[in-house]
Design a protein around this motif. Structure first.
Motif, PDB file in Angstrom:
ATOM      1  N   ALA A  47       0.824  -1.210   0.000  1.00 13.81           N
ATOM      2  CA  ALA A  47       0.000   0.000   0.000  1.00 13.81           C
ATOM      3  C   ALA A  47       0.853   1.252   0.000  1.00 13.81           C
ATOM      4  N   LEU A  48       1.868   1.310   0.852  1.00 14.30           N
ATOM      5  CA  LEU A  48       2.702   2.502   0.943  1.00 14.30           C
ATOM      6  C   LEU A  48       3.475   2.741  -0.345  1.00 14.30           C
ATOM      7  N   GLN A  49       3.950   1.673  -0.980  1.00 13.71           N
ATOM      8  CA  GLN A  49       4.646   1.812  -2.255  1.00 13.71           C
ATOM      9  C   GLN A  49       3.709   2.379  -3.320  1.00 13.71           C
ATOM     10  N   LEU A  50       2.476   1.867  -3.334  1.00  8.66           N
ATOM     11  CA  LEU A  50       1.516   2.292  -4.342  1.00  8.66           C
ATOM     12  C   LEU A  50       1.033   3.720  -4.091  1.00  8.66           C
ATOM     13  N   ILE A  51       0.849   4.068  -2.827  1.00 14.30           N
ATOM     14  CA  ILE A  51       0.432   5.430  -2.485  1.00 14.30           C
ATOM     15  C   ILE A  51       1.472   6.432  -2.969  1.00 14.30           C
ATOM     16  N   ALA A  52       2.741   6.110  -2.774  1.00 14.54           N
ATOM     17  CA  ALA A  52       3.812   6.995  -3.219  1.00 14.54           C
ATOM     18  C   ALA A  52       3.776   7.192  -4.729  1.00 14.54           C
ATOM     19  N   GLU A  53       3.366   6.161  -5.459  1.00 16.64           N
ATOM     20  CA  GLU A  53       3.340   6.225  -6.921  1.00 16.64           C
ATOM     21  C   GLU A  53       2.112   6.968  -7.456  1.00 16.64           C
ATOM     22  N   VAL A  54       0.929   6.616  -6.948  1.00 19.46           N
ATOM     23  CA  VAL A  54      -0.306   7.124  -7.565  1.00 19.46           C
ATOM     24  C   VAL A  54      -0.887   8.351  -6.880  1.00 19.46           C
ATOM     25  N   GLN A  55      -0.473   8.631  -5.613  1.00 23.91           N
ATOM     26  CA  GLN A  55      -0.934   9.811  -4.892  1.00 23.91           C
ATOM     27  C   GLN A  55      -2.459   9.971  -4.956  1.00 23.91           C
ATOM     28  N   PRO A  56      -3.208   9.053  -4.348  1.00 24.12           N
ATOM     29  CA  PRO A  56      -4.674   9.151  -4.366  1.00 24.12           C
ATOM     30  C   PRO A  56      -5.168  10.323  -3.525  1.00 24.12           C
ATOM     31  N   ASP A  57      -6.416  10.699  -3.741  1.00 26.75           N
ATOM     32  CA  ASP A  57      -7.034  11.722  -2.901  1.00 26.75           C
ATOM     33  C   ASP A  57      -7.558  11.119  -1.600  1.00 26.75           C
ATOM     34  N   VAL A  58      -8.080   9.887  -1.689  1.00 30.17           N
ATOM     35  CA  VAL A  58      -8.680   9.206  -0.543  1.00 30.17           C
ATOM     36  C   VAL A  58      -8.213   7.757  -0.524  1.00 30.17           C
ATOM     37  N   VAL A  59      -7.839   7.270   0.659  1.00 26.46           N
ATOM     38  CA  VAL A  59      -7.489   5.866   0.846  1.00 26.46           C
ATOM     39  C   VAL A  59      -8.534   5.215   1.744  1.00 26.46           C
ATOM     40  N   LEU A  60      -9.126   4.117   1.277  1.00 26.06           N
ATOM     41  CA  LEU A  60     -10.008   3.293   2.103  1.00 26.06           C
ATOM     42  C   LEU A  60      -9.139   2.222   2.721  1.00 26.06           C
ATOM     43  N   LEU A  61      -8.983   2.244   4.038  1.00 19.11           N
ATOM     44  CA  LEU A  61      -7.948   1.466   4.715  1.00 19.11           C
ATOM     45  C   LEU A  61      -8.513   0.492   5.740  1.00 19.11           C
ATOM     46  N   ASP A  62      -8.237  -0.800   5.540  1.00 13.63           N
ATOM     47  CA  ASP A  62      -8.597  -1.821   6.516  1.00 13.63           C
ATOM     48  C   ASP A  62      -7.643  -1.729   7.697  1.00 13.63           C
ATOM     49  N   MET A  63      -8.129  -1.967   8.904  1.00  4.81           N
ATOM     50  CA  MET A  63      -7.294  -1.890  10.090  1.00  4.81           C
ATOM     51  C   MET A  63      -6.552  -3.187  10.389  1.00  4.81           C
ATOM     52  N   ARG A  64      -7.195  -4.309  10.170  1.00  8.24           N
ATOM     53  CA  ARG A  64      -6.598  -5.597  10.532  1.00  8.24           C
ATOM     54  C   ARG A  64      -6.054  -6.285   9.291  1.00  8.24           C
ATOM     55  N   MET A  65      -4.720  -6.239   9.160  1.00  8.45           N
ATOM     56  CA  MET A  65      -4.048  -6.905   8.053  1.00  8.45           C
ATOM     57  C   MET A  65      -2.797  -7.591   8.577  1.00  8.45           C
ATOM     58  N   PRO A  66      -2.376  -8.693   7.966  1.00  4.09           N
ATOM     59  CA  PRO A  66      -1.143  -9.344   8.389  1.00  4.09           C
ATOM     60  C   PRO A  66       0.060  -8.464   8.096  1.00  4.09           C
ATOM     61  N   GLY A  67       1.112  -8.596   8.902  1.00  2.63           N
ATOM     62  CA  GLY A  67       2.292  -7.771   8.709  1.00  2.63           C
ATOM     63  C   GLY A  67       2.052  -6.368   9.223  1.00  2.63           C
ATOM     64  N   MET A  68       2.176  -5.380   8.363  1.00  9.24           N
ATOM     65  CA  MET A  68       1.939  -3.989   8.736  1.00  9.24           C
ATOM     66  C   MET A  68       0.447  -3.720   8.790  1.00  9.24           C
ATOM     67  N   ASP A  69      -0.075  -3.460   9.983  1.00 11.44           N
ATOM     68  CA  ASP A  69      -1.521  -3.263  10.097  1.00 11.44           C
ATOM     69  C   ASP A  69      -1.920  -1.855   9.681  1.00 11.44           C
ATOM     70  N   GLY A  70      -3.239  -1.603   9.713  1.00 14.88           N
ATOM     71  CA  GLY A  70      -3.760  -0.341   9.233  1.00 14.88           C
ATOM     72  C   GLY A  70      -3.285   0.867  10.009  1.00 14.88           C
ATOM     73  N   LEU A  71      -3.118   0.740  11.325  1.00 11.05           N
ATOM     74  CA  LEU A  71      -2.658   1.872  12.124  1.00 11.05           C
ATOM     75  C   LEU A  71      -1.248   2.292  11.726  1.00 11.05           C
ATOM     76  N   LYS A  72      -0.394   1.326  11.435  1.00 18.57           N
ATOM     77  CA  LYS A  72       0.972   1.655  11.013  1.00 18.57           C
ATOM     78  C   LYS A  72       0.965   2.312   9.634  1.00 18.57           C
ATOM     79  N   VAL A  73       0.099   1.833   8.760  1.00 14.88           N
ATOM     80  CA  VAL A  73      -0.023   2.449   7.442  1.00 14.88           C
ATOM     81  C   VAL A  73      -0.531   3.887   7.593  1.00 14.88           C
ATOM     82  N   LEU A  74      -1.537   4.069   8.431  1.00 17.51           N
ATOM     83  CA  LEU A  74      -2.094   5.398   8.672  1.00 17.51           C
ATOM     84  C   LEU A  74      -1.021   6.346   9.195  1.00 17.51           C
ATOM     85  N   ALA A  75      -0.203   5.876  10.118  1.00 16.46           N
ATOM     86  CA  ALA A  75       0.858   6.718  10.668  1.00 16.46           C
ATOM     87  C   ALA A  75       1.818   7.176   9.582  1.00 16.46           C
TER      88      ALA A  75
END
Length: 222
Positions: free
Chosen positions: A42-70
């Motif tokens: 997600a972070l790699q793709l966000i850096a590339e496409v620069q969306p206006d809005v991200v719909l983000l799940d909180m519970r994911m394996p590895g890096m969870d949603g809170l870490k992505v949000l941070a």
């Protein structure tokens, strides 16, 4: 015609990603620009496409949603984040709001609710669905929230009645001009009230103000 709102979906469930893709494809003003199944991608793709809005799940394996949000808040503050949630994630919802998410959206939400939430987030609004707000309020009174970093104890902060009315409008997803019209004041006055609220709660956004007010029990009956 104005540019479409560029949306990215981050969820580890393929069915959720595909469902949201199909829903977004039916809108004329929303455009899906990416989808990711985990935080790192997600972070790699966000850096590339620069969306206006991200719909983000909180519970994911590895890096969870809170870490992505941070990471999003640290690197791309202009990107709005809407938490995708289920009915058993009250603490994660509140922590997400405290960290700067624009709000949350139940995965079971209707098509129109989804579209309204994305549009509100894109214009800087706060998205809190009424059917889940009561549960989050109840959760804050029953369970201490881990990771809270507020500088002031709850009994040292008070909001005036007018400040509570303005904040209640924020919770409803109203824009400043809508709050101003309802209260019979100017938009400039609404912005002044919001500045005072931010200062009292030691926050810097509408979403974090709502989270802080929820935590302290400062919101009026909606």
């Amino acid at each position: 015609m104005s540019k479409p709102i560029r949306v990215m979906v981050v969820d580890d469930h393929p069915i959720v990603r595909e469902g949201l893709r199909l829903m977004l494809a039916s809108s004329d003003d929303l455009q899906l620009v990416g989808a990711a199944a985990n935080g790192e991608t997600a972070l790699q793709l966000i850096a590339e496409v620069q969306p206006d809005v991200v719909l983000l799940d909180m519970r994911m394996p590895g890096m969870d949603g809170l870490k992505v949000l941070a990471q999003i808040r640290a690197n791309w503050r202009q990107i709005a984040v809407v938490i995708l949630t289920t009915y058993n994630e009250d603490e994660l919802i509140l922590r997400g709001l405290q960290m700067g998410a624009s709000g949350y959206l139940l995965k079971e939400s209707s098509l129109e609710t989804l579209f309204q939430a994305i549009r509100a987030a894109a214009r800087g609004g706060v998205i809190i669905q009424p059917e889940a707000l009561a549960r989050v309020l109840a959760h804050t009174t029953e369970t201490p929230v881990r990771g809270v970093s507020s500088a002031s104890p709850s009994n040292s902060v008070e909001l005036t009645r007018r400040e509570q009315e303005v904040l209640a409008g924020v919770v409803r997803g109203e824009r400043s001009k809508e709050i101003a019209k309802r209260l019979g004041i100017t938009e400039r006055t609404v912005r002044a009230y919001l500045t005072t609220i931010y200062t009292k709660l030691n926050v810097d956004s509408r979403a974090s103000a709502v989270a802080a007010a929820l935590e302290r029990g400062l919101l009026p009956e909606l």
